[in-house]
Design a protein around this motif. Structure first.
Motif, short mmCIF file in Angstrom:
data_model
loop_
_atom_site.label_atom_id
_atom_site.label_comp_id
_atom_site.label_asym_id
_atom_site.label_seq_id
_atom_site.Cartn_x
_atom_site.Cartn_y
_atom_site.Cartn_z
N GLY A 25 0.84 -1.06 0.03
CA GLY A 25 -0.04 0.04 0.01
C GLY A 25 0.64 1.30 -0.10
N HIS A 160 1.73 8.22 3.18
CA HIS A 160 0.43 7.85 3.00
C HIS A 160 0.00 6.87 2.69
N ARG A 162 -2.04 3.38 1.61
CA ARG A 162 -3.32 2.64 1.82
C ARG A 162 -3.36 1.12 1.99
N PHE A 197 -8.15 -2.66 -1.23
CA PHE A 197 -7.76 -1.45 -0.33
C PHE A 197 -9.06 -1.14 0.24
#
Length: 197
Positions: A25, A160, A162, A197
């Motif tokens: 992610g 950031h 996911r 996700f």
């Protein structure tokens, strides 16, 4: 904390198999000499646990010029070639502990058209293998070997992530003849055919 220090902390915060899962992610990025940006979400990784791991390049303390980046600080890029295909690995743990994570697959975000031209391929097969990822990015050499994966031109953005809804653990691929560790569940993915996700 500067970017390199933060990156070193990220890549050694946990065991290598935990880091391999934590990388799912996050985003792998590459900006080539023309300024073209390639990027994709990391969706499959493999952990290699160094000297104790019979499938690892540093098994039993093997240390050569080729695998030297694995012995660098956490976040060091380790690129190697197998049968003409280039693979991207990143060192984990502190310097001198040769463990790492192989980036096996990504879901493209930026540079998709150029990736398709580079690979002469579309769809799921475009970047569903470690050699395919590097070929899609247009990387066909070891020039970035030993650099840090915290900053351009080849870097992992973990700011950031996911987080995948589920993580599937299975045996690593292509190491079936590498002894007792070959069957250990150190391959991690967020889903076989598509991202979850």
């Amino acid at each position: 904390m500067d970017i390199n220090s933060a990156g070193i902390a990220f890549f050694r915060d946990g065991t290598t198999d935990q880091i391999a899962q934590k990388l799912l992610g996050t985003t792998l990025n590459y900006r080539d000499a023309t300024g073209q940006l390639f990027s994709g979400l990391i969706v499959e990784t493999e952990a290699y646990l160094g000297e104790q791991d019979s499938a690892a390049h540093a098994f039993k303390g093997r240390h050569t010029a080729a695998n030297d980046p694995l012995y660098g600080p956490a976040g060091t890029i380790y690129i190697y070639s197998i049968y003409g295909h280039y693979l991207f690995d990143v060192a984990t743990q502190e310097a001198g502990v040769p463990q790492g994570v192989l980036i096996r697959a990504i879901q493209p975000i930026a540079g998709l058209e150029q990736m398709q031209m580079n690979r002469h391929q579309t769809g799921y097969n475009l970047t569903n293998g470690p050699g395919k990822v590097m070929a899609a990015f247009g990387i066909h050499d070891l020039n970035l070997n030993g650099q840090l994966a915290q900053q351009p031109p080849l870097w992992i953005d973990y700011s950031h992530p996911r987080q995948p809804q589920t993580i599937v653990a299975s045996a690593r691929i292509g190491v079936e003849n590498q002894g007792d560790w070959a069957s250990k569940p150190y391959r991690f993915s967020s889903g076989r055919q598509s991202l979850r996700f």
